[in-house]
Design a protein around this motif. Sequence first.
Motif, PDB file in Angstrom:
ATOM      1  N   GLU A  63       0.824  -1.217   0.000  1.00 58.37           N
ATOM      2  CA  GLU A  63       0.000   0.000   0.000  1.00 58.37           C
ATOM      3  C   GLU A  63       0.853   1.259   0.000  1.00 58.37           C
ATOM      4  O   GLU A  63       0.497   2.272  -0.621  1.00 58.37           O
ATOM      5  CB  GLU A  63      -0.972  -0.001   1.188  1.00 58.37           C
ATOM      6  CG  GLU A  63      -0.318  -0.044   2.560  1.00 58.37           C
ATOM      7  CD  GLU A  63      -0.103  -1.449   3.099  1.00 58.37           C
ATOM      8  OE1 GLU A  63      -0.071  -1.605   4.327  1.00 58.37           O
ATOM      9  OE2 GLU A  63       0.033  -2.383   2.267  1.00 58.37           O
ATOM     10  N   TRP A  64       2.001   1.208   0.665  1.00 62.43           N
ATOM     11  CA  TRP A  64       2.904   2.370   0.668  1.00 62.43           C
ATOM     12  C   TRP A  64       3.613   2.512  -0.666  1.00 62.43           C
ATOM     13  O   TRP A  64       3.927   3.618  -1.091  1.00 62.43           O
ATOM     14  CB  TRP A  64       3.905   2.249   1.811  1.00 62.43           C
ATOM     15  CG  TRP A  64       3.291   2.459   3.168  1.00 62.43           C
ATOM     16  CD1 TRP A  64       2.031   2.885   3.438  1.00 62.43           C
ATOM     17  CD2 TRP A  64       3.921   2.230   4.431  1.00 62.43           C
ATOM     18  NE1 TRP A  64       1.825   2.952   4.802  1.00 62.43           N
ATOM     19  CE2 TRP A  64       2.964   2.554   5.443  1.00 62.43           C
ATOM     20  CE3 TRP A  64       5.173   1.787   4.826  1.00 62.43           C
ATOM     21  CZ2 TRP A  64       3.250   2.452   6.801  1.00 62.43           C
ATOM     22  CZ3 TRP A  64       5.468   1.686   6.177  1.00 62.43           C
ATOM     23  CH2 TRP A  64       4.514   2.009   7.152  1.00 62.43           C
ATOM     24  N   ILE A  65       3.872   1.393  -1.326  1.00 62.67           N
ATOM     25  CA  ILE A  65       4.483   1.450  -2.659  1.00 62.67           C
ATOM     26  C   ILE A  65       3.556   2.185  -3.618  1.00 62.67           C
ATOM     27  O   ILE A  65       3.984   3.061  -4.384  1.00 62.67           O
ATOM     28  CB  ILE A  65       4.806   0.035  -3.165  1.00 62.67           C
ATOM     29  CG1 ILE A  65       5.966  -0.569  -2.372  1.00 62.67           C
ATOM     30  CG2 ILE A  65       5.141   0.060  -4.654  1.00 62.67           C
ATOM     31  CD1 ILE A  65       6.263  -2.014  -2.713  1.00 62.67           C
ATOM     32  N   GLU A  66       2.262   1.828  -3.600  1.00 60.96           N
ATOM     33  CA  GLU A  66       1.303   2.493  -4.492  1.00 60.96           C
ATOM     34  C   GLU A  66       1.212   3.980  -4.173  1.00 60.96           C
ATOM     35  O   GLU A  66       1.135   4.816  -5.086  1.00 60.96           O
ATOM     36  CB  GLU A  66      -0.067   1.825  -4.359  1.00 60.96           C
ATOM     37  CG  GLU A  66      -0.111   0.412  -4.896  1.00 60.96           C
ATOM     38  CD  GLU A  66       0.410   0.321  -6.331  1.00 60.96           C
ATOM     39  OE1 GLU A  66      -0.030   1.132  -7.178  1.00 60.96           O
ATOM     40  OE2 GLU A  66       1.268  -0.545  -6.599  1.00 60.96           O
ATOM     41  N   LYS A  67       1.236   4.310  -2.909  1.00 58.81           N
ATOM     42  CA  LYS A  67       1.195   5.718  -2.501  1.00 58.81           C
ATOM     43  C   LYS A  67       2.433   6.450  -3.021  1.00 58.81           C
ATOM     44  O   LYS A  67       2.330   7.571  -3.549  1.00 58.81           O
ATOM     45  CB  LYS A  67       1.138   5.801  -0.975  1.00 58.81           C
ATOM     46  CG  LYS A  67       1.141   7.211  -0.398  1.00 58.81           C
ATOM     47  CD  LYS A  67       1.094   7.148   1.117  1.00 58.81           C
ATOM     48  CE  LYS A  67       1.218   8.533   1.741  1.00 58.81           C
ATOM     49  NZ  LYS A  67       1.225   8.456   3.231  1.00 58.81           N
TER      50      LYS A  67
ATOM     51  N   GLY B 198      13.827  13.770   3.477  1.00 55.80           N
ATOM     52  CA  GLY B 198      13.016  14.929   3.128  1.00 55.80           C
ATOM     53  C   GLY B 198      11.619  14.596   2.653  1.00 55.80           C
ATOM     54  O   GLY B 198      10.764  15.485   2.562  1.00 55.80           O
ATOM     55  N   LEU B 199      11.350  13.326   2.336  1.00 53.01           N
ATOM     56  CA  LEU B 199      10.010  12.896   1.930  1.00 53.01           C
ATOM     57  C   LEU B 199       9.179  12.552   3.162  1.00 53.01           C
ATOM     58  O   LEU B 199       9.715  12.278   4.237  1.00 53.01           O
ATOM     59  CB  LEU B 199      10.109  11.696   1.000  1.00 53.01           C
ATOM     60  CG  LEU B 199      10.756  11.963  -0.367  1.00 53.01           C
ATOM     61  CD1 LEU B 199      10.953  10.659  -1.125  1.00 53.01           C
ATOM     62  CD2 LEU B 199       9.910  12.934  -1.177  1.00 53.01           C
ATOM     63  N   PRO B 200       7.855  12.545   3.033  1.00 55.40           N
ATOM     64  CA  PRO B 200       7.011  12.273   4.202  1.00 55.40           C
ATOM     65  C   PRO B 200       7.038  10.805   4.610  1.00 55.40           C
ATOM     66  O   PRO B 200       7.039   9.906   3.755  1.00 55.40           O
ATOM     67  CB  PRO B 200       5.621  12.692   3.732  1.00 55.40           C
ATOM     68  CG  PRO B 200       5.659  12.562   2.247  1.00 55.40           C
ATOM     69  CD  PRO B 200       7.056  12.930   1.847  1.00 55.40           C
TER      70      PRO B 200
ATOM     71  N   CYS C   3       3.418   8.496   9.477  1.00 55.22           N
ATOM     72  CA  CYS C   3       2.975   9.668  10.245  1.00 55.22           C
ATOM     73  C   CYS C   3       3.097  10.982   9.482  1.00 55.22           C
ATOM     74  O   CYS C   3       2.702  12.031   9.998  1.00 55.22           O
ATOM     75  CB  CYS C   3       3.758   9.762  11.554  1.00 55.22           C
ATOM     76  SG  CYS C   3       5.482  10.307  11.322  1.00 55.22           S
ATOM     77  N   ALA C   4       3.682  10.964   8.296  1.00 51.56           N
ATOM     78  CA  ALA C   4       3.845  12.135   7.417  1.00 51.56           C
ATOM     79  C   ALA C   4       4.942  13.101   7.855  1.00 51.56           C
ATOM     80  O   ALA C   4       5.150  14.136   7.219  1.00 51.56           O
ATOM     81  CB  ALA C   4       2.530  12.896   7.249  1.00 51.56           C
ATOM     82  N   ALA C   5       5.673  12.777   8.923  1.00 52.44           N
ATOM     83  CA  ALA C   5       6.816  13.617   9.307  1.00 52.44           C
ATOM     84  C   ALA C   5       7.900  13.517   8.238  1.00 52.44           C
ATOM     85  O   ALA C   5       7.999  12.518   7.517  1.00 52.44           O
ATOM     86  CB  ALA C   5       7.366  13.171  10.654  1.00 52.44           C
ATOM     87  N   SER C   6       8.725  14.544   8.124  1.00 48.45           N
ATOM     88  CA  SER C   6       9.790  14.550   7.130  1.00 48.45           C
ATOM     89  C   SER C   6      10.905  13.594   7.564  1.00 48.45           C
ATOM     90  O   SER C   6      11.427  13.694   8.687  1.00 48.45           O
ATOM     91  CB  SER C   6      10.344  15.968   6.972  1.00 48.45           C
ATOM     92  OG  SER C   6      11.367  16.008   6.003  1.00 48.45           O
TER      93      SER C   6
ATOM     94  N   PHE D 173      15.751   7.659   8.836  1.00 48.96           N
ATOM     95  CA  PHE D 173      14.805   7.340   9.903  1.00 48.96           C
ATOM     96  C   PHE D 173      13.718   8.402   9.978  1.00 48.96           C
ATOM     97  O   PHE D 173      13.831   9.503   9.404  1.00 48.96           O
ATOM     98  CB  PHE D 173      15.532   7.222  11.237  1.00 48.96           C
ATOM     99  CG  PHE D 173      16.009   8.543  11.800  1.00 48.96           C
ATOM    100  CD1 PHE D 173      15.348   9.137  12.864  1.00 48.96           C
ATOM    101  CD2 PHE D 173      17.110   9.193  11.250  1.00 48.96           C
ATOM    102  CE1 PHE D 173      15.780  10.358  13.365  1.00 48.96           C
ATOM    103  CE2 PHE D 173      17.545  10.403  11.752  1.00 48.96           C
ATOM    104  CZ  PHE D 173      16.883  10.993  12.817  1.00 48.96           C
ATOM    105  N   CYS D 174      12.669   8.063  10.699  1.00 54.39           N
ATOM    106  CA  CYS D 174      11.590   9.005  10.981  1.00 54.39           C
ATOM    107  C   CYS D 174      11.765   9.539  12.393  1.00 54.39           C
ATOM    108  O   CYS D 174      11.735   8.758  13.355  1.00 54.39           O
ATOM    109  CB  CYS D 174      10.228   8.335  10.861  1.00 54.39           C
ATOM    110  SG  CYS D 174       8.862   9.414  11.349  1.00 54.39           S
TER     111      CYS D 174
END
Length: 273
Positions: A220-224, A244-246, A250-253, A266-267
Amino acid sequence: MPEGPEIRRAADRIEKQLTKGIIEDAWFAFDELKDYPPRLIGQQVDKVETRGKAMLVRFSDQHVLYSHNQLYGVWKCHAADKVPVTRRSLRARLVVNGRAASLYSASDISMWPADRLDEHPFLARLGPDLLSQAVGEEHIVQRLMEASFHRRGLGGLLLDQGFVAGLGNYLRSEVLFFAGLSPRLRPCDLSEAGRRRLAHFILSLTWQAYRTAGVTNCPEWIEKAKSMGESRRQWRFSVFERQGLPCHRCAASLEKINVASRRLYFCPQCQSM
């Protein structure tokens, strides 16, 4: 440098190439191996194994060819009468049924009696190989708490081939992200549940990378990621190469730091201390 899953996939190709007949021809570039070709002709390749980033070709006469690709080595499978077009230097070649497996550019090659293989100076320092040996999650949990490992930061420990063999830089970042752990934590800082979660992802992501040719992300993340225009270099991973990508979770950089002289992604929110 390829990691354990890539080396294991290469070993599979070589095993398929060489295990269905007798050796018709053999050649080695190094003087210390010059006596072996006539001894190998008429023998069989029984199996091709990996130990981390090293490869072991087992012959029916109970000798084992050890090789390590290091930075530039590569095995190529091809018809024996059609030499690959390459600028690399040929180091070894084995021919079975008119098909060849050729090793180029590697410099760490040696032949060992099978019963003395554990004396090899590199192999003797390795932990269990996640893809070629029977390694379960419980075994990894136990190793995490051994005196040599339990007080070491996870960011460095997961690159130590003496802990487990086959993990490398991209798997390190992916394992820590899915386990939700900061690279600064140590095994002794984790709860029993945390150590088991870490062991689970060490094993499961290594096998996933092997089965999928290096894809460690979720479908699902691959498709996103694809819908956002990410290249395969990025969408195949959850965090690695995605500075730098979300964050998918959690959408954090996402961030990049150096740990043990290697880049680690890492996040900062999902993997906070």
